[in-house]
Scaffold this motif. Structure first.
Motif, PDB file in Angstrom:
ATOM      1  N   MET A  62       0.832  -1.200   0.000  1.00 21.47           N
ATOM      2  CA  MET A  62       0.000   0.000   0.000  1.00 21.47           C
ATOM      3  C   MET A  62       0.874   1.260   0.000  1.00 21.47           C
ATOM      4  N   GLU A  63       1.960   1.228   0.750  1.00 19.13           N
ATOM      5  CA  GLU A  63       2.836   2.402   0.844  1.00 19.13           C
ATOM      6  C   GLU A  63       3.494   2.737  -0.485  1.00 19.13           C
ATOM      7  N   GLY A  65       2.489   1.951  -3.327  1.00 14.47           N
ATOM      8  CA  GLY A  65       1.453   2.351  -4.268  1.00 14.47           C
ATOM      9  C   GLY A  65       1.082   3.809  -4.094  1.00 14.47           C
ATOM     10  N   GLY A  66       0.945   4.251  -2.830  1.00 16.73           N
ATOM     11  CA  GLY A  66       0.601   5.644  -2.552  1.00 16.73           C
ATOM     12  C   GLY A  66       1.781   6.586  -2.691  1.00 16.73           C
ATOM     13  N   TRP A  67       2.965   6.106  -2.263  1.00 15.31           N
ATOM     14  CA  TRP A  67       4.232   6.817  -2.421  1.00 15.31           C
ATOM     15  C   TRP A  67       4.222   8.233  -1.830  1.00 15.31           C
ATOM     16  N   ASP A  68       3.725   8.355  -0.602  1.00 10.35           N
ATOM     17  CA  ASP A  68       3.775   9.641   0.072  1.00 10.35           C
ATOM     18  C   ASP A  68       5.158   9.839   0.699  1.00 10.35           C
ATOM     19  N   ALA A  71       6.380   7.020   3.046  1.00 12.45           N
ATOM     20  CA  ALA A  71       6.742   5.803   2.314  1.00 12.45           C
ATOM     21  C   ALA A  71       8.114   5.967   1.670  1.00 12.45           C
ATOM     22  N   ARG A  87      11.591   1.786  -6.401  1.00 16.18           N
ATOM     23  CA  ARG A  87      10.135   1.709  -6.198  1.00 16.18           C
ATOM     24  C   ARG A  87       9.523   0.645  -7.106  1.00 16.18           C
TER      25      ARG A  87
END
Length: 222
Positions: A62-63, A65-68, A71, A87
């Motif tokens: 999930m991290e 994928g979101g890549w904030d 993360a 990534r």
């Protein structure tokens, strides 16, 4: 009988020749996987940890994928870089690792044996034998057998910043060629991991301990 009472002892290919047999010898008096518990107790314990590992891998999926910012910071801490190639490696390999971990059952965990490692297609390593917690044969994607060494049995189940049974399971599963095909470049399950990653950002993504640390470190496992 419950699955934890069973373990795969061999496979065979048959033919149509009458009285053609394959003998598989089983030593029922062999010592347990861990001397401090029965094999049933061991397998129940290790499968609880495996399911916790699955949840952590799902969190990392999930991290990335979101890549904030958080993360990216975690990836940088454990791999020394947060560039797109790292990534994409995680996006590709984490779901594979999750599947292998989720498919592990009692029969996947066995007592370590040099003969077994050879049977699985690898040459036993003579390095750091006394410190070894577990081992696998990376090409063994058919059975994903994880060989448990005695030190595993006395290692704590979980440690936020060091060696643990949970981190070991993730580490070993990352070696399989259908997950990360990782290597044991250096053992870094200490605070040194982040330092080494920054100094070797070209290699950290391929090091099993860095992968395990990325997945497990800093998590408060209940």
């Amino acid at each position: 009988m419950p699955e934890e009472n069973w373990v795969e002892v061999g496979t065979a290919t048959t033919n149509r020749i009458p009285d053609s047999n394959v003998d598989i010898f089983l030593d029922l008096d062999a010592p347990p996987i861990c001397p401090n518990m029965t094999d049933v107790e061991f397998r129940k314990s290790v499968l609880v940890l495996t399911k916790k590992a699955v949840l952590l891998v799902e969190k990392r999926i999930m991290e990335v994928g979101g890549w904030d910012a958080r993360a990216q910071e975690r990836v940088y801490d454990h791999f020394g870089t947060k560039d797109e190639s790292v990534r994409q490696r995680l996006i590709t390999c984490l779901p594979r690792l999750r599947k292998v971990l989720d498919d592990l059952g009692p029969r996947n965990f066995v007592r370590v044996s040099e003969d077994l490692i050879r049977h699985l297609g690898c040459t036993p390593s003579n390095k750091n034998v006394n410190d070894e917690l577990a081992s696998v044969c990376g090409p063994n994607t058919a059975t994903h057998t994880i060989c448990i060494a005695p030190k595993f049995c006395t290692t704590r189940e979980y440690d936020m910043y060091g060696d643990s049974q949970l981190a070991t399971i993730v580490h070993e599963a990352s070696h399989f060629h259908d997950t990360f095909s990782s290597e044991d470049i250096i053992y870094t399950m200490t605070s040194y991991q982040k330092i080494w990653a920054k100094e070797h950002s070209d290699r950290a993504i391929n090091n099993a301990d860095n992968i395990a640390g990325y997945i497990v470190y800093g998590e408060d496992i209940k």
